[in-house]
Scaffold this motif. Structure first.
Motif, PDB file in Angstrom:
ATOM      1  N   ARG A  15       3.909   9.831  15.027  1.00 52.31           N
ATOM      2  CA  ARG A  15       4.725   9.422  16.184  1.00 52.31           C
ATOM      3  C   ARG A  15       4.941   7.902  16.189  1.00 52.31           C
ATOM      4  O   ARG A  15       6.028   7.429  16.509  1.00 52.31           O
ATOM      5  CB  ARG A  15       4.062   9.885  17.476  1.00 52.31           C
ATOM      6  N   GLU A  16       3.906   7.155  15.838  1.00 55.42           N
ATOM      7  CA  GLU A  16       4.038   5.690  15.764  1.00 55.42           C
ATOM      8  C   GLU A  16       5.006   5.292  14.654  1.00 55.42           C
ATOM      9  O   GLU A  16       5.830   4.391  14.835  1.00 55.42           O
ATOM     10  CB  GLU A  16       2.669   5.058  15.523  1.00 55.42           C
ATOM     11  N   ILE A  17       4.915   5.955  13.520  1.00 53.60           N
ATOM     12  CA  ILE A  17       5.821   5.681  12.406  1.00 53.60           C
ATOM     13  C   ILE A  17       7.255   5.995  12.818  1.00 53.60           C
ATOM     14  O   ILE A  17       8.190   5.243  12.515  1.00 53.60           O
ATOM     15  CB  ILE A  17       5.412   6.500  11.162  1.00 53.60           C
ATOM     16  N   LEU A  18       7.431   7.096  13.541  1.00 53.92           N
ATOM     17  CA  LEU A  18       8.756   7.494  13.994  1.00 53.92           C
ATOM     18  C   LEU A  18       9.366   6.442  14.918  1.00 53.92           C
ATOM     19  O   LEU A  18      10.539   6.076  14.768  1.00 53.92           O
ATOM     20  CB  LEU A  18       8.669   8.851  14.701  1.00 53.92           C
ATOM     21  N   VAL A  19       8.571   5.927  15.824  1.00 55.96           N
ATOM     22  CA  VAL A  19       9.055   4.874  16.729  1.00 55.96           C
ATOM     23  C   VAL A  19       9.475   3.642  15.930  1.00 55.96           C
ATOM     24  O   VAL A  19      10.543   3.065  16.165  1.00 55.96           O
ATOM     25  CB  VAL A  19       7.975   4.517  17.775  1.00 55.96           C
ATOM     26  N   ASN A  20       8.650   3.249  14.969  1.00 56.21           N
ATOM     27  CA  ASN A  20       8.965   2.071  14.156  1.00 56.21           C
ATOM     28  C   ASN A  20      10.210   2.277  13.311  1.00 56.21           C
ATOM     29  O   ASN A  20      11.033   1.363  13.179  1.00 56.21           O
ATOM     30  CB  ASN A  20       7.781   1.701  13.264  1.00 56.21           C
ATOM     31  N   LEU A  21      10.367   3.473  12.747  1.00 58.83           N
ATOM     32  CA  LEU A  21      11.563   3.753  11.940  1.00 58.83           C
ATOM     33  C   LEU A  21      12.819   3.723  12.794  1.00 58.83           C
ATOM     34  O   LEU A  21      13.853   3.198  12.370  1.00 58.83           O
ATOM     35  CB  LEU A  21      11.430   5.114  11.258  1.00 58.83           C
ATOM     36  N   GLU A  24      13.686   0.137  13.528  1.00 59.35           N
ATOM     37  CA  GLU A  24      14.257  -0.496  12.343  1.00 59.35           C
ATOM     38  C   GLU A  24      15.701  -0.043  12.138  1.00 59.35           C
ATOM     39  O   GLU A  24      16.570  -0.843  11.784  1.00 59.35           O
ATOM     40  CB  GLU A  24      13.421  -0.154  11.111  1.00 59.35           C
ATOM     41  N   PHE A  25      15.972   1.235  12.395  1.00 61.37           N
ATOM     42  CA  PHE A  25      17.329   1.744  12.235  1.00 61.37           C
ATOM     43  C   PHE A  25      18.284   1.081  13.219  1.00 61.37           C
ATOM     44  O   PHE A  25      19.391   0.682  12.854  1.00 61.37           O
ATOM     45  CB  PHE A  25      17.341   3.263  12.409  1.00 61.37           C
ATOM     46  N   VAL A  26      17.838   0.938  14.469  1.00 58.73           N
ATOM     47  CA  VAL A  26      18.675   0.280  15.482  1.00 58.73           C
ATOM     48  C   VAL A  26      18.943  -1.168  15.082  1.00 58.73           C
ATOM     49  O   VAL A  26      20.076  -1.661  15.205  1.00 58.73           O
ATOM     50  CB  VAL A  26      18.009   0.364  16.874  1.00 58.73           C
ATOM     51  N   ASN A  27      17.926  -1.852  14.581  1.00 56.92           N
ATOM     52  CA  ASN A  27      18.110  -3.234  14.141  1.00 56.92           C
ATOM     53  C   ASN A  27      19.108  -3.316  12.994  1.00 56.92           C
ATOM     54  O   ASN A  27      19.932  -4.238  12.950  1.00 56.92           O
ATOM     55  CB  ASN A  27      16.779  -3.854  13.717  1.00 56.92           C
ATOM     56  N   LEU A  28      19.052  -2.361  12.069  1.00 60.11           N
ATOM     57  CA  LEU A  28      20.007  -2.347  10.964  1.00 60.11           C
ATOM     58  C   LEU A  28      21.425  -2.121  11.459  1.00 60.11           C
ATOM     59  O   LEU A  28      22.374  -2.722  10.945  1.00 60.11           O
ATOM     60  CB  LEU A  28      19.643  -1.263   9.949  1.00 60.11           C
ATOM     61  N   VAL A  29      21.587  -1.259  12.453  1.00 55.42           N
ATOM     62  CA  VAL A  29      22.913  -1.014  13.015  1.00 55.42           C
ATOM     63  C   VAL A  29      23.471  -2.300  13.613  1.00 55.42           C
ATOM     64  O   VAL A  29      24.641  -2.650  13.383  1.00 55.42           O
ATOM     65  CB  VAL A  29      22.865   0.114  14.072  1.00 55.42           C
ATOM     66  N   PHE A  30      22.647  -3.027  14.352  1.00 56.95           N
ATOM     67  CA  PHE A  30      23.096  -4.292  14.930  1.00 56.95           C
ATOM     68  C   PHE A  30      23.438  -5.307  13.844  1.00 56.95           C
ATOM     69  O   PHE A  30      24.448  -6.012  13.942  1.00 56.95           O
ATOM     70  CB  PHE A  30      22.041  -4.878  15.869  1.00 56.95           C
ATOM     71  N   CYS A  37      24.048  -7.443   7.470  1.00 58.29           N
ATOM     72  CA  CYS A  37      23.267  -6.461   6.725  1.00 58.29           C
ATOM     73  C   CYS A  37      23.655  -6.497   5.251  1.00 58.29           C
ATOM     74  O   CYS A  37      24.805  -6.276   4.893  1.00 58.29           O
ATOM     75  CB  CYS A  37      23.491  -5.073   7.301  1.00 58.29           C
ATOM     76  N   ASN A  38      22.670  -6.781   4.396  1.00 59.36           N
ATOM     77  CA  ASN A  38      22.914  -6.848   2.965  1.00 59.36           C
ATOM     78  C   ASN A  38      22.546  -5.550   2.258  1.00 59.36           C
ATOM     79  O   ASN A  38      23.057  -5.263   1.186  1.00 59.36           O
ATOM     80  CB  ASN A  38      22.099  -7.985   2.341  1.00 59.36           C
ATOM     81  N   ASN A  39      21.645  -4.777   2.826  1.00 58.85           N
ATOM     82  CA  ASN A  39      21.107  -3.605   2.162  1.00 58.85           C
ATOM     83  C   ASN A  39      21.555  -2.334   2.882  1.00 58.85           C
ATOM     84  O   ASN A  39      20.827  -1.765   3.690  1.00 58.85           O
ATOM     85  CB  ASN A  39      19.580  -3.680   2.113  1.00 58.85           C
ATOM     86  N   ILE A  40      22.749  -1.869   2.582  1.00 56.92           N
ATOM     87  CA  ILE A  40      23.309  -0.690   3.240  1.00 56.92           C
ATOM     88  C   ILE A  40      22.548   0.577   2.839  1.00 56.92           C
ATOM     89  O   ILE A  40      22.448   1.524   3.617  1.00 56.92           O
ATOM     90  CB  ILE A  40      24.811  -0.545   2.877  1.00 56.92           C
ATOM     91  N   SER A  41      21.982   0.611   1.656  1.00 57.79           N
ATOM     92  CA  SER A  41      21.262   1.802   1.207  1.00 57.79           C
ATOM     93  C   SER A  41      20.017   2.065   2.054  1.00 57.79           C
ATOM     94  O   SER A  41      19.497   3.185   2.068  1.00 57.79           O
ATOM     95  CB  SER A  41      20.868   1.673  -0.257  1.00 57.79           C
ATOM     96  N   ARG A  42      19.557   1.068   2.757  1.00 58.00           N
ATOM     97  CA  ARG A  42      18.371   1.212   3.618  1.00 58.00           C
ATOM     98  C   ARG A  42      18.629   2.224   4.737  1.00 58.00           C
ATOM     99  O   ARG A  42      17.723   2.895   5.202  1.00 58.00           O
ATOM    100  CB  ARG A  42      17.997  -0.159   4.182  1.00 58.00           C
ATOM    101  N   PHE A  43      19.909   2.344   5.181  1.00 59.51           N
ATOM    102  CA  PHE A  43      20.258   3.304   6.221  1.00 59.51           C
ATOM    103  C   PHE A  43      19.859   4.717   5.807  1.00 59.51           C
ATOM    104  O   PHE A  43      19.241   5.445   6.577  1.00 59.51           O
ATOM    105  CB  PHE A  43      21.771   3.284   6.500  1.00 59.51           C
ATOM    106  N   ALA A  44      20.223   5.109   4.609  1.00 58.17           N
ATOM    107  CA  ALA A  44      19.924   6.455   4.130  1.00 58.17           C
ATOM    108  C   ALA A  44      18.426   6.671   4.006  1.00 58.17           C
ATOM    109  O   ALA A  44      17.914   7.746   4.359  1.00 58.17           O
ATOM    110  CB  ALA A  44      20.600   6.697   2.792  1.00 58.17           C
ATOM    111  N   LEU A  45      17.713   5.674   3.516  1.00 59.44           N
ATOM    112  CA  LEU A  45      16.269   5.804   3.369  1.00 59.44           C
ATOM    113  C   LEU A  45      15.578   5.998   4.714  1.00 59.44           C
ATOM    114  O   LEU A  45      14.669   6.823   4.850  1.00 59.44           O
ATOM    115  CB  LEU A  45      15.692   4.576   2.664  1.00 59.44           C
ATOM    116  N   ILE A  46      16.015   5.252   5.703  1.00 60.97           N
ATOM    117  CA  ILE A  46      15.402   5.359   7.027  1.00 60.97           C
ATOM    118  C   ILE A  46      15.731   6.708   7.653  1.00 60.97           C
ATOM    119  O   ILE A  46      14.856   7.370   8.218  1.00 60.97           O
ATOM    120  CB  ILE A  46      15.853   4.202   7.942  1.00 60.97           C
ATOM    121  N   ARG A  47      16.997   7.146   7.545  1.00 61.22           N
ATOM    122  CA  ARG A  47      17.376   8.448   8.107  1.00 61.22           C
ATOM    123  C   ARG A  47      16.580   9.580   7.467  1.00 61.22           C
ATOM    124  O   ARG A  47      16.118  10.495   8.151  1.00 61.22           O
ATOM    125  CB  ARG A  47      18.875   8.695   7.915  1.00 61.22           C
ATOM    126  N   LYS A  48      16.408   9.518   6.158  1.00 59.65           N
ATOM    127  CA  LYS A  48      15.641  10.556   5.464  1.00 59.65           C
ATOM    128  C   LYS A  48      14.169  10.525   5.870  1.00 59.65           C
ATOM    129  O   LYS A  48      13.540  11.570   6.041  1.00 59.65           O
ATOM    130  CB  LYS A  48      15.778  10.406   3.951  1.00 59.65           C
TER     131      LYS A  48
END
Length: 67
Positions: A15-21, A24-30, A37-48
């Protein structure tokens, strides 16, 4: 994050990991919207990773009901 590593963690840790992920995803969206944002591939990694954590938590919830 590998599924084998996820399965070894406790539900509380997941649950803690889920909150952190999700944070991080919201920060990447912003960052993406601001053009920073330089690393667009990070979106897919976080979603997975989020999906993997949610899957393991759901499996555990089902096991608790059936036990």
């Amino acid at each position: 994050m590998d599924i084998a590593d996820i399965r070894l963690k406790s539900s509380q840790e997941l649950r803690e990991i889920l909150v952190n992920l999700r944070k991080e995803f919201v920060n990447l969206v912003f960052q993406k919207r601001l053009g920073q944002c330089n690393n667009i591939s990070r979106f897919a990694l976080i979603r997975k990773s989020i999906a993997r954590v949610l899957t393991v938590l759901s499996e555990r919830k089902i096991e608790e009901r059936n036990a």
